[in-house]
Design an enzyme around this catalytic site. Structure first.
Site, PDB file in Angstrom:
ATOM      1  N   GLY A 104     -19.141  -1.299 -51.468  1.00 39.41           N
ATOM      2  CA  GLY A 104     -18.326  -2.260 -50.732  1.00 39.41           C
ATOM      3  C   GLY A 104     -19.171  -3.019 -49.728  1.00 39.41           C
ATOM      4  N   CYS A 109     -22.975   3.497 -45.030  1.00 34.67           N
ATOM      5  CA  CYS A 109     -22.727   2.060 -44.855  1.00 34.67           C
ATOM      6  C   CYS A 109     -24.034   1.317 -45.100  1.00 34.67           C
ATOM      7  CB  CYS A 109     -22.236   1.817 -43.425  1.00 34.67           C
ATOM      8  SG  CYS A 109     -21.926   0.087 -43.026  1.00 34.67           S
ATOM      9  N   LEU A 110     -23.973   0.196 -45.795  1.00 29.13           N
ATOM     10  CA  LEU A 110     -25.186  -0.578 -46.061  1.00 29.13           C
ATOM     11  C   LEU A 110     -25.825  -1.093 -44.772  1.00 29.13           C
ATOM     12  CD1 LEU A 110     -24.094  -2.552 -49.255  1.00 29.13           C
ATOM     13  CD2 LEU A 110     -25.745  -0.683 -49.130  1.00 29.13           C
ATOM     14  N   HIS A 156     -12.754   1.599 -44.927  1.00 28.35           N
ATOM     15  CA  HIS A 156     -14.076   1.335 -44.347  1.00 28.35           C
ATOM     16  C   HIS A 156     -14.334  -0.170 -44.225  1.00 28.35           C
ATOM     17  CE1 HIS A 156     -18.510   2.346 -43.931  1.00 28.35           C
ATOM     18  NE2 HIS A 156     -18.548   1.070 -44.229  1.00 28.35           N
ATOM     19  N   GLU A 157     -14.062  -0.900 -45.311  1.00 30.88           N
ATOM     20  CA  GLU A 157     -14.365  -2.346 -45.308  1.00 30.88           C
ATOM     21  C   GLU A 157     -13.422  -3.120 -44.393  1.00 30.88           C
ATOM     22  OE1 GLU A 157     -17.139  -3.111 -46.379  1.00 30.88           O
ATOM     23  OE2 GLU A 157     -17.420  -1.305 -47.558  1.00 30.88           O
ATOM     24  N   HIS A 212     -14.503  -3.014 -40.880  1.00 30.89           N
ATOM     25  CA  HIS A 212     -15.599  -3.942 -40.556  1.00 30.89           C
ATOM     26  C   HIS A 212     -15.062  -5.276 -40.029  1.00 30.89           C
ATOM     27  CE1 HIS A 212     -19.466  -2.221 -41.610  1.00 30.89           C
ATOM     28  NE2 HIS A 212     -19.059  -1.826 -42.803  1.00 30.89           N
ATOM     29  N   GLN A 272     -21.189  -8.246 -42.669  1.00 29.32           N
ATOM     30  CA  GLN A 272     -22.455  -7.556 -42.961  1.00 29.32           C
ATOM     31  C   GLN A 272     -23.522  -8.503 -43.498  1.00 29.32           C
ATOM     32  OE1 GLN A 272     -20.341  -4.211 -45.207  1.00 29.32           O
ATOM     33  NE2 GLN A 272     -22.107  -3.157 -44.335  1.00 29.32           N
TER      34      GLN A 272
HETATM   35 CO    CO Z   1     -19.956  -0.457 -44.013  1.00 28.89          CO
END
Ligand code: CO
Length: 165
Positions: free
Chosen positions: A46, A90-91, A132-133, A136, A51
């Site tokens: 995701g 998380c990326l 999670h997304e 963000h 991000q």
């Molecule tokens: Co993340």
């Protein structure tokens, strides 16, 4: 399509609130395509637009299920139930992960790339990815929920591959 740079931990952008998308145009479609490519190139499940430095309410998710890619514009969680506790990464936090409790099932209302509204239900990993997304988009990060945050280097034998969002 192009791979975009991912904003990482320490950059204040990640704490900002993203704005609603009002124009469903080529610029949005380019962003969606680039986000999907960036997510896949990074082996993530995701990615939120913040991000890649774009403060708009746009999310892509692909948990590897039969549906494949989800594109969520202006998404909102409209129902949730149950509970699950598991590891999350998380990326934007390369090499870090933590145990986070999330709902087991969530229903999300969103718009697609043309502006049409739809709802989608997810359980387990997909529910976790939705939560999670969507966090963000309001500047909330998984480390805010995790009791402890670990680094891959803490336990290298167990942490070679974690799914990141
Ligand atoms: Co993340």
């Amino acid at each position: 399509m192009a791979i975009r740079n991912i904003v990482v931990e320490g950059d204040e952008t990640l704490r900002k609130k993203s704005r609603e998308v009002t124009e469903f145009n080529e610029k949005l479609w380019q962003l969606l395509d680039d986000m999907a490519e960036t997510m896949r190139a990074s082996d993530g499940v995701g990615l939120a637009a913040v991000q890649v430095g774009i403060l708009r309410r746009v999310v892509v998710i692909d948990v590897g299920d039969e549906h494949g890619l989800y594109e969520l514009i202006n998404p909102e969680i409209i129902a949730s139930s149950g509970e699950q506790t598991g590891n999350e990464g998380c990326l934007s936090f390369p090499g870090e992960w933590g145990e986070v409790t999330r709902p087991m099932r969530v229903t999300v209302k969103a718009q697609d790339r043309n502006g049409s509204s739809y709802t989608v239900e997810g359980t387990e990993l997909l529910a976790r990815a939705f939560c999670h997304e969507l966090d963000h988009l309001d500047g909330i990060l998984f480390v805010d929920h995790a009791k402890e945050v670990y680094r891959d280097s803490d336990r290298p034998e167990h942490s070679r591959r974690h799914r990141r969002r």
